[in-house]
Design an enzyme around this catalytic site. Structure first.
Site, mmCIF file in Angstrom:
data_model
loop_
_atom_site.group_PDB
_atom_site.id
_atom_site.type_symbol
_atom_site.label_atom_id
_atom_site.label_comp_id
_atom_site.label_asym_id
_atom_site.label_seq_id
_atom_site.Cartn_x
_atom_site.Cartn_y
_atom_site.Cartn_z
ATOM 1 N N HIS A 138 0.824 -1.203 0.000
ATOM 2 C CA HIS A 138 0.000 0.000 0.000
ATOM 3 C C HIS A 138 0.860 1.257 0.000
ATOM 4 O O HIS A 138 2.058 1.211 0.273
ATOM 5 C CB HIS A 138 -0.932 0.024 1.215
ATOM 6 C CG HIS A 138 -0.214 0.137 2.537
ATOM 7 N ND1 HIS A 138 0.462 -0.915 3.107
ATOM 8 C CD2 HIS A 138 -0.065 1.188 3.392
ATOM 9 C CE1 HIS A 138 0.998 -0.526 4.260
ATOM 10 N NE2 HIS A 138 0.693 0.744 4.449
ATOM 11 N N ASP A 140 0.671 5.101 1.807
ATOM 12 C CA ASP A 140 -0.008 5.696 2.955
ATOM 13 C C ASP A 140 -1.045 6.735 2.527
ATOM 14 O O ASP A 140 -0.759 7.653 1.743
ATOM 15 C CB ASP A 140 1.011 6.368 3.887
ATOM 16 C CG ASP A 140 1.799 5.369 4.711
ATOM 17 O OD1 ASP A 140 1.309 4.243 4.916
ATOM 18 O OD2 ASP A 140 2.918 5.712 5.159
ATOM 19 N N HIS A 288 4.726 0.033 0.310
ATOM 20 C CA HIS A 288 5.468 -0.717 1.324
ATOM 21 C C HIS A 288 4.604 -1.812 1.924
ATOM 22 O O HIS A 288 3.372 -1.807 1.799
ATOM 23 C CB HIS A 288 6.034 0.197 2.415
ATOM 24 C CG HIS A 288 5.006 1.033 3.112
ATOM 25 N ND1 HIS A 288 4.441 2.158 2.555
ATOM 26 C CD2 HIS A 288 4.444 0.916 4.344
ATOM 27 C CE1 HIS A 288 3.580 2.698 3.391
ATOM 28 N NE2 HIS A 288 3.545 1.953 4.487
ATOM 29 N N ARG A 303 5.466 6.749 13.562
ATOM 30 C CA ARG A 303 5.542 7.286 12.210
ATOM 31 C C ARG A 303 4.989 8.700 12.142
ATOM 32 O O ARG A 303 3.993 9.032 12.796
ATOM 33 C CB ARG A 303 4.723 6.394 11.263
ATOM 34 C CG ARG A 303 4.905 6.709 9.785
ATOM 35 C CD ARG A 303 3.898 5.953 8.941
ATOM 36 N NE ARG A 303 2.563 6.558 9.030
ATOM 37 C CZ ARG A 303 1.449 5.939 8.679
ATOM 38 N NH1 ARG A 303 1.475 4.705 8.254
ATOM 39 N NH2 ARG A 303 0.294 6.564 8.788
#
Length: 312
Positions: A138, A140, A288, A303
């Site tokens: 995917h 983000d 990722h 993150r």
């Protein structure tokens, strides 16, 4: 956007898609091995490439300390060239993490994920009670109108075995497509929507409220990076709901072919985390996948994502 009556030879696309499942052909891959870099030497950094077109480790940089303009300029150039940068042995608090992200733009506050003391710092904590679920390719937050430019992930606690993350170079994946597939997807758009992922955990009332704030959006199937002119495949398995303007069955087949390209190891790099490791990736050009092979061991990551612009 392609209109519903646009003529696309889906039989040819399916034939090409079947061939693509065997992986990129060397003759095709060789035509575009450029990483998108300028070729200029680095004077303040010493990037160590990790893959053929994607990934580089950056030694000798302390992200907790102020960085001068020359170092920041070379980091930006390295990010465009290698798509994901890795740093070891970093001592970042949530405040320092957010401060480093601000060099590249305004941090984006994620609407659905838990936070780590600051609204812009997402905490991704998994153990025996909450197994990881990020093991799907995917990009983000592509369900937003202005998806993140980049994401910066740091390891807080990592398992002794497993828990690696992989990134795929979607520009290299685009370069590896046959000409008839590239012709078919040129000018198409796709609808991106959070409901098939985050929405599955919401009540009806929560989902209705979230959809008012984040309605489905359309992005180009082929996105261009403005700084380099590189084209890339911009659909993913988590947030892309459908290809617009084509029949449902044909669109589903085409979406499967395109999302499948992230799975080829020739386009990937894999990173083994250690405590204090940091990964900074260009979220526009990569996808990722976080391996969930560490259960029931704990894995805790934090993150920060950086606000981007509307894909074009």
């Amino acid at each position: 956007m392609t209109s519903p009556d646009t003529t696309i030879d889906f039989a040819a696309v399916r034939t090409a898609g079947a061939d693509l499942r065997r992986g990129p052909r060397p003759a095709v891959a060789a035509r575009e091995l450029s990483t998108g870099g300028t070729g200029e030497p680095y004077t303040r950094l010493a990037p160590v490439p990790c893959g053929a077109t994607i990934g580089a480790e950056i030694p000798g940089i302390d992200l907790s300390r102020p960085l001068d303009d020359a170092v920041l300029a070379e980091l930006r150039r390295a990010l465009l060239e290698y798509k994901v940068l890795f740093f070891r042995d970093q001592d970042l608090t949530a405040d320092r993490h957010a401060a480093f992200a601000r060099h590249w733009g305004e941090p984006q506050i994620h609407p659905f994920l838990p936070k780590a003391g600051r609204p812009e710092v997402v905490r991704l904590a998994h153990d025996a009670d909450a197994p990881g679920v990020e093991n799907i390719w995917h990009s983000d937050a592509s369900f937003t109108g202005t998806p993140p430019f980049g994401s910066i992930l740091r390891a807080v606690e990592v398992p002794d075995i497993g828990g690696d993350t992989m990134w795929a170079d979607m520009a290299a994946a685009y370069d590896g497509l046959p000409d008839d597939v590239r012709t078919a997807i040129d000018g198409l758009t796709a609808t991106h929507d959070f409901t098939q992922s985050f929405g599955r955990l919401m009540t009806g009332e929560q989902l209705a409220e979230a959809r008012r704030a984040y309605p489905p959006v359309r992005h180009p199937v082929v996105r261009t990076i403005p700084e380099t002119g590189r084209k890339l495949i911009y659909v993913n398995s988590v947030f892309t709901a459908r290809i617009d303007g084509v029949g449902e069955a044909d669109g589903a087949d085409l979406l499967d072919i395109l999302t499948d390209q992230a799975r080829h190891p020739e386009y990937q790099v894999r990173f083994r985390w250690e405590p204090g490791s940091v990964a900074f990736w260009d979220n526009r050009i990569t996808q990722h996948y976080a391996l969930c092979d560490y259960y029931p061991r704990p894995r805790v990551m934090e993150r920060v994502t950086i606000t981007g612009d509307r894909p074009r």
